[in-house]
Every structure is written in C-alpha cells, then in structure tokens.
Write a protein that holds these residues in place. Structure first.
Motif, PDB file in Angstrom:
ATOM      1  N   THR A 121       0.824  -1.216   0.000  1.00 48.59           N
ATOM      2  CA  THR A 121       0.000   0.000   0.000  1.00 48.59           C
ATOM      3  C   THR A 121       0.857   1.265   0.000  1.00 48.59           C
ATOM      4  O   THR A 121       0.415   2.306  -0.458  1.00 48.59           O
ATOM      5  CB  THR A 121      -0.919   0.065   1.233  1.00 48.59           C
ATOM      6  N   GLU A 122       2.075   1.162   0.519  1.00 50.34           N
ATOM      7  CA  GLU A 122       2.899   2.371   0.709  1.00 50.34           C
ATOM      8  C   GLU A 122       3.344   2.961  -0.640  1.00 50.34           C
ATOM      9  O   GLU A 122       3.012   4.104  -0.939  1.00 50.34           O
ATOM     10  CB  GLU A 122       4.095   2.061   1.619  1.00 50.34           C
ATOM     11  N   PRO A 123       4.055   2.195  -1.483  1.00 53.53           N
ATOM     12  CA  PRO A 123       4.414   2.749  -2.790  1.00 53.53           C
ATOM     13  C   PRO A 123       3.174   2.949  -3.666  1.00 53.53           C
ATOM     14  O   PRO A 123       3.153   3.839  -4.520  1.00 53.53           O
ATOM     15  CB  PRO A 123       5.338   1.683  -3.393  1.00 53.53           C
ATOM     16  N   GLU A 151       7.213   9.971   3.086  1.00 55.44           N
ATOM     17  CA  GLU A 151       7.011   9.095   4.252  1.00 55.44           C
ATOM     18  C   GLU A 151       6.420   7.751   3.852  1.00 55.44           C
ATOM     19  O   GLU A 151       6.761   6.716   4.445  1.00 55.44           O
ATOM     20  CB  GLU A 151       6.162   9.801   5.312  1.00 55.44           C
ATOM     21  N   GLU A 152       5.560   7.732   2.851  1.00 57.40           N
ATOM     22  CA  GLU A 152       5.074   6.429   2.371  1.00 57.40           C
ATOM     23  C   GLU A 152       6.262   5.651   1.797  1.00 57.40           C
ATOM     24  O   GLU A 152       6.345   4.430   1.952  1.00 57.40           O
ATOM     25  CB  GLU A 152       3.956   6.580   1.331  1.00 57.40           C
ATOM     26  N   GLY A 153       7.172   6.376   1.165  1.00 57.52           N
ATOM     27  CA  GLY A 153       8.396   5.731   0.694  1.00 57.52           C
ATOM     28  C   GLY A 153       9.182   5.138   1.861  1.00 57.52           C
ATOM     29  O   GLY A 153       9.708   4.022   1.783  1.00 57.52           O
ATOM     30  N   ARG A 154       9.247   5.863   2.955  1.00 56.18           N
ATOM     31  CA  ARG A 154       9.953   5.342   4.125  1.00 56.18           C
ATOM     32  C   ARG A 154       9.225   4.133   4.725  1.00 56.18           C
ATOM     33  O   ARG A 154       9.861   3.194   5.201  1.00 56.18           O
ATOM     34  CB  ARG A 154      10.132   6.436   5.189  1.00 56.18           C
ATOM     35  N   HIS A 155       7.912   4.139   4.672  1.00 55.53           N
ATOM     36  CA  HIS A 155       7.165   2.984   5.180  1.00 55.53           C
ATOM     37  C   HIS A 155       7.456   1.749   4.325  1.00 55.53           C
ATOM     38  O   HIS A 155       7.493   0.630   4.831  1.00 55.53           O
ATOM     39  CB  HIS A 155       5.661   3.283   5.199  1.00 55.53           C
ATOM     40  N   LEU A 156       7.650   1.983   3.037  1.00 50.16           N
ATOM     41  CA  LEU A 156       8.063   0.862   2.185  1.00 50.16           C
ATOM     42  C   LEU A 156       9.418   0.335   2.657  1.00 50.16           C
ATOM     43  O   LEU A 156       9.615  -0.877   2.784  1.00 50.16           O
ATOM     44  CB  LEU A 156       8.128   1.315   0.722  1.00 50.16           C
ATOM     45  N   GLU A 241       4.262   9.022  12.062  1.00 51.46           N
ATOM     46  CA  GLU A 241       4.210   9.744  10.787  1.00 51.46           C
ATOM     47  C   GLU A 241       2.804   9.765  10.197  1.00 51.46           C
ATOM     48  O   GLU A 241       2.378  10.736   9.582  1.00 51.46           O
ATOM     49  CB  GLU A 241       5.186   9.100   9.795  1.00 51.46           C
ATOM     50  N   GLU A 242       2.090   8.670  10.389  1.00 50.68           N
ATOM     51  CA  GLU A 242       0.764   8.516   9.794  1.00 50.68           C
ATOM     52  C   GLU A 242      -0.198   9.611  10.272  1.00 50.68           C
ATOM     53  O   GLU A 242      -1.077  10.035   9.523  1.00 50.68           O
ATOM     54  CB  GLU A 242       0.219   7.133  10.171  1.00 50.68           C
ATOM     55  N   ALA A 243      -0.003  10.083  11.491  1.00 53.11           N
ATOM     56  CA  ALA A 243      -0.909  11.097  12.038  1.00 53.11           C
ATOM     57  C   ALA A 243      -0.959  12.332  11.140  1.00 53.11           C
ATOM     58  O   ALA A 243      -2.021  12.924  10.939  1.00 53.11           O
ATOM     59  CB  ALA A 243      -0.472  11.475  13.447  1.00 53.11           C
TER      60      ALA A 243
HETATM   61 FE   LIG Z   1       2.141   4.588   5.218  1.00 50.66          FE
END
Ligand SMILES: [Fe+2]
Ligand SMILES: [Fe+2]
Length: 470
Positions: A121-123, A151-156, A241-243
């Motif tokens: 879901t992140e990328p 940040e979604e990149g970092r979650h990946l 980060e999601e907040a």
């Molecule tokens: Fe995320």
C-alpha cells in the motif's frame, strides 16, 4: 534511546553495520528504490527544494527534523521504536509468553503475507498521487503532498527491512515485487483494490488521506500489537508519521467546507449550481466524494466473518487496535451477532474481528464529520454531512454486491443502479471537480475552492515558500 549513524548509506537504528549481509542486500535494493521513485514518484518536482521533515531518530526530538531537501536526496531510513524490555504477547492463545524476536516457522508465510500486503500500500499511494503536484492549490498543500509521499516511501523501506532481515530469499524476492507492481497497472496491479483507484484531483486526495490513511492507522495499530516484536516496533514508529497524513485529510476537507460556506453566504444560497458557478465545491458533491472513499476504504478491513482474522488473532500475529483497552484478550468464549442480508447471524467473536475493527474505524471517521457539521451549522445552513452505511457499495464480505443505499436500506437492483450516480461522483461531478484544479504556486496564495490553513508547518507562516520551484 537509539542513535542514527548518518555516515552509513541507509540511516537506521537497527545496527545495520553489524550485519554486513543484510546491509549489502539493502544497499543492492536501494538503487532500485531510487529508480522507482524517479519513475513512479511525483511527476516533475524532483529538482524542487521542499521543506520536509525527516526522521533522524525515534525519540521526541529526532523523529521530525525539518529542512529543505530535493526529494530524490531524501534520507529514507529504517527506524524501529525502541525495544520494550520484557514485553509479552498481549492477546491470543499464547498470551503472556515472551514476544518473538525471530519468525516462528509455522507463521512464516502468514507473517510474510501480512507484511507484503501492508508494504504494497505504501508505494501504491505514491503512484496514485504522482500527478497531483501539477494542480496544487498552494505551495503549502504541495509540500504536504510531498511530505506524505516521502514518508510512504519510508514505510516501504520499513517493510522491506523486515522482509530482508527475517524472511531470507523469499523476502528479498518480495521486496523486488513491491517495486514491480504498480497502481492501476493492467498486468501487475497493486494487491488491494482501493490502491488501484486513480487519485487525479485534490478533493480525492483529501478523502484518501482522511479515509484510506486512517485504515492504514488501524492496520498499523493492529500490527503494532503483534507478537513478532520487530514488526510491532516498526509499526509503532510508522504511526507517528501517519498522524500527519490524516491531519492533511481532515484539515483539507475542513478547508474545502469552510470555503464552500463562505461562497454560500456571499451568494446567499445553497443551490449547488450557483455554488459551482461561484467556483466552490457544493456540499452534495462533497458528500458524494465522502461516500465513495469511505465505502472503498471499508472493504480494506476484509470480510465480516473471517477465519484468517481469527487465526491471526489466536496465534498472536495481529491484534485489535489498542488491544489493552479490551478486557478479554483471548476471545475463546465470546460471540457476536452480525446483521447479514439473510438476517442475524451469531458467530464466534474471533471470526468477527474484521467487523470489530471496522466499527471502531467508523467511530474514528465520525470525528471529522462532527467538526465539519459544526462549521455548517454555525454558518446557518441545514445540510449535514454523513458517513455511508458500512453495507453501502461493498465488494467484499456479506454485503458484497448488495444493492444498499448510503443509509443502509436494501433496494431492488434496477433502482439502485439508476440512483447510484446520486450517491457517488458521476462523470460530470468529476469533470466539475477537475475544472477547479488549477495550479497555484505564489507563496501564501490559495486556489479559489479552498480556504487557507489556520497555521503553517513547524511554526512557519502560511506564506512561507514551502516548495522552491526552479
Ligand atoms: Fe504509510
Ligand atoms: Fe499514510
């Protein structure tokens, strides 16, 4: 507290330097990630200077360090929340036993699937949002979009770290696949449907960050309970980060509502045609976008009745969000009665956990609606925004394919299909919203359909040049 070694290629607090094999594997994956970012990340803007926060450690001071950076130079790092000494399993049949620092063989494929599904879901969201920069309503909003994207990149990165560190060769293959699937791709789509929906306007972005990132919050919260400690620690840090992503959604939709109400007052009417003519999003259209994205996000919780979720809970892999707030953490005795199209059905509570999560998610979604409705009430208008019924437009579970109205009433199929365009955005609604999307890049200026934010980022003024375009 864990420090970060910035002299390494990959910032981390997992002592990467102490595991040469893992370090080399991740350094091999890193250029593939950068290539993906340049090809599938934000279109253009790669040379823009963006005011971004970067995580440099997991403590209160370090997790949000602000500075100006070009996105491809962003320091994507691997950060896990600090280990809690003596942490024990908080739910399921092995409750009270020590948590796992390695993956137990019998749960290996299930845990890998949970991590890959989350990681995918992140990328995916970065890909969905890649064209939005061209129609940003302000530099402030453009910066927020890019903050979410990096940040979604970092979650990946976080999920890829787990795959590489704990799942050997299959994990490395899965990490490559995470860059090979693409949102909306006909041959290799992303795993979950919602993450293949195109996001081509900012109203959709605000709905996505409000509803879909909030699903992310709930998934992360339930994985943060996991007995697999590295997964738990990874998710706990991602939640910080999601907040911000949900903040962008909630304040974004609040600013759209605020601007619409200003226009309604100016013209002295709530007639949607006149509101549109004055360049704002009329409230019925906003309601349709809420219906679309909320219902699409509800599917992400899975079927009402699920033996997978029962097994994941019983085995300690995935708990309920905020597990400690519940009294019974084993759930072998409890049942739940669910309304399904054929009537009421009583099932073991363990099998109904997706529904338990969906219910608490919907409660969380109500918070923003209450706020926006207060705005509408204060402005003296009678319209109220609502969440659709959790049975509306479902494609998974007991209510999948059922002709149900946003109020939850069963209709006959023909009437339902005829009326659907009144409940979710029609082609012409989307065309109208698209017509509003004009790029505004003068510092402090906002597009006509959205009110300015109440404050800037990190105590800077709203007029700050958050993105320096060249
Ligand atoms: Fe995320
Ligand atoms: Fe997010």
């Amino acid at each position: 507290m864990s420090g970060v070694n910035y002299s390494e290629k990959i910032p981390n607090n997992v002592n990467l330097v102490g595991d040469r094999t893992l370090q080399r594997a991740l350094e091999h994956w890193q250029p593939h990630f950068i290539e993906w970012w340049k090809g599938m990340g934000p279109s253009d803007f790669q040379s823009a200077d963006v005011y971004l926060r970067t995580a440099t450690s997991v403590d209160a001071q370090g997790w949000a360090t602000y500075g100006t950076v070009k996105m491809p130079d962003y320091r994507w790092g691997i950060f896990l929340a600090d280990q809690q000494a003596g942490r024990t399993i908080g739910f399921g049949d092995q409750m009270g036993q020590p948590v796992w620092q390695q993956v137990p063989g019998e749960y290996r494929s299930t845990l890998r699937r949970l991590i890959v599904t989350q990681g995918d879901t992140e990328p995916a969201s970065v890909e969905q949002q890649r064209l939005l920069g061209h129609t940003c309503p302000s530099l402030y909003d453009l910066r927020n979009l890019f903050q979410i994207n990096v940040e979604e990149g970092r979650h990946l990165w976080a999920m890829v770290y787990l795959l590489h560190a704990y799942f050997g060769r299959d994990g490395r293959e899965e990490a490559e696949e995470l860059l090979a699937r693409h949102s909306g791709d006909a041959d290799k789509p992303r795993i979950l449907t919602t993450f293949n929906e195109p996001i081509s306007d900012w109203l959709s972005l605000f709905c996505f960050t409000y509803f879909t990132d909030r699903d992310g919050k709930y998934q992360l919260k339930s994985l943060a309970e996991s007995a697999f400690d590295p997964l738990s620690r990874t998710c706990r840090f991602m939640l910080t980060e999601e907040a911000h992503h949900m903040f962008v959604g909630e304040t974004g939709l609040g600013r759209v509502t605020k601007r619409t109400l200003e226009v309604m007052k100016e013209i002295g009417s709530d007639d949607p045609a006149r509101v549109r003519a004055a360049g704002a999003v009329d409230l019925p259209t906003l309601q349709k976008y809420l219906n679309f994205w909320c219902s699409s996000s509800l599917d992400l919780f899975g079927s009402e009745i699920s033996s997978n979720s029962a097994a994941n809970f019983a085995n300690g892999l995935k708990g309920r969000p905020d597990e400690s707030q519940y009294e019974d953490h084993v759930l072998r005795e409890k049942t739940l009665t669910l309304a399904v199209p054929a009537g009421d059905e009583t099932v073991p509570m363990l099998n109904a956990l997706n529904e338990v999560m969906r219910e608490s998610y919907l409660k969380d979604c109500e918070i923003g609606l209450k706020r926006w409705n207060r705005q509408i009430e204060r402005a003296g208008f009678s319209t109220r925004l609502t969440l659709p019924s959790s049975r509306f437009r479902r494609t998974i579970g007991a209510w999948a394919g059922q002709p149900v109205t946003p109020e939850g009433k069963l209709l006959d199929k023909t009437t339902y299909e005829k009326q659907l365009h009144e409940w979710i955005p029609s082609e012409s609604d989307r065309a109208f919203v698209h017509s509003l999307m004009r790029k505004v890049t003068e510092p402090g200026k906002m597009a006509a359909w959205i009110a300015p934010p109440e404050r800037g980022i990190n105590n800077l003024p709203v007029e700050y040049e958050y993105v320096k375009l060249h």
